[in-house]
Design an enzyme around this catalytic site. Sequence first.
Site: not given
Length: 463
Positions: A238-240
Amino acid sequence: MKPVVTRFPPSPTGFLHIGGARTALFNWLYARKTGGKFILRIEDTDEDRSTKESVDAILESLEWLGIDWDEGPYFQTQRKEIHDRYIEKLVKDGHAYYCACTPEEVNDMREQARTRGLKPMYNGRCRKRGLSNAPGTVVRLKTPGSGATVVQDIVKGDTAFQNAEIDDFIIRRSDGSAMYNLAVVVDDLTMGVNVIIRGDDHLINTPKQILIYQALGADLPVFGHVPMVLGPDKARLSKRHGAMSVSEYRDMGYLPDAVINYLVRLGWSHGDQEFFTRKELIEKFDLNHLGRSAGMFDIGRMTALNAKHIQAKPAAELVSPLLPHLKTLGIEAADDLFTRQVVETLQPRSRTLKDMAAAARFYYVDAPEMDEKAVAKFLTPEVCDMLNQAADAIDAVSEYTQPALEEVFKKIMADFNLGFGKIAQPLRVAVTGTTVSPGIFEMLLVLGKDRTVQRIRRAARLA
Ligand code: GLU
């Protein structure tokens, strides 16, 4: 054997992300390897979330990756008539029926099932009512009710789903639009798709899709559900974990060949081999070695692979992808011999094209920015005479070649009784402004005699 037909059907609700690109790649590689066909289909039926910008972004990223399609892009929203035709056929053949139950009634049925300790589902009330199409009716598929639907999967093996847990699900909404699973099956069937490799988040849909194929009397495609891509902490990517979109990697200076090499290796293996050219991937890709365990996306490994691809490419092929990165730094370079030579000097030491552009800066500016620490350390008063002599000697060579420069260095080493490094490092700082650069001779040759001499004289004034 029928020719292989694969597809990639992205929903245009955002950019092309790393996981989607990997799925596209598996299908594309298999089609290319077998001489089959790869189809691009845009699944844009969620009209609230689908956008033209997303379609454009997805196509652009696929093109950048070099994933070309033989047919399409088809748009699912433009295929309503075909979906309708198949829905009518299912009703006519007795495999589907119109249902007039209201959402409240269906909710009650679910509630009743729940209180009896069963899975909440529609109870089949309209199955035998013989309703016809009327405003507000949906169409439901008659599902078997007993036995099991087995998904035979080339990656996961067999997974059995109990039919008792699959209710007569809706295939057409009351507004007349086809439900997702129906649209997917009809599209795949009418496009001749016979191999479907997709993320295992879709495995849950597959038994329903199989029931639709069976109701249509159609052969099943080969299914392969690949595990999701995970981050280094084993959570779903994911984005993180960093950049998710393919275009961000382009902007960070990754080569498409490195990205595809890395992504394919995240879910497929060919012994221990890590580095693959595009051609090798096409030759060696197979469905038997798709991995059952999830690949972990590790940016460090992709960067290392990118460096290898940068080294392996002919410099001429790196010039045009480098130009936008130079432009970002305000450098207007051209696709010419000079930039090709610049690239050659930087290839062995660049991890990304962005790194390469930054390292190339000194070649293009009139006067390089001088790193204060480097100046203080290497352009000391003691080297002033040496620099002046070097400038004069280089200026005087009749042919500006590596042997001529080597001669100049040799003479200066003798005259000043200095080792090679004691000469090369001040010269490097003089010419590039920093202590890190390509090999001194190749760099001076690419920079050209006039600019070299001019920069050394300027540095002598600073010393
Ligand atoms: N449109 C689906 C997605 O973007 C793909 C469906 C499929 O591969 O069957 O996830």
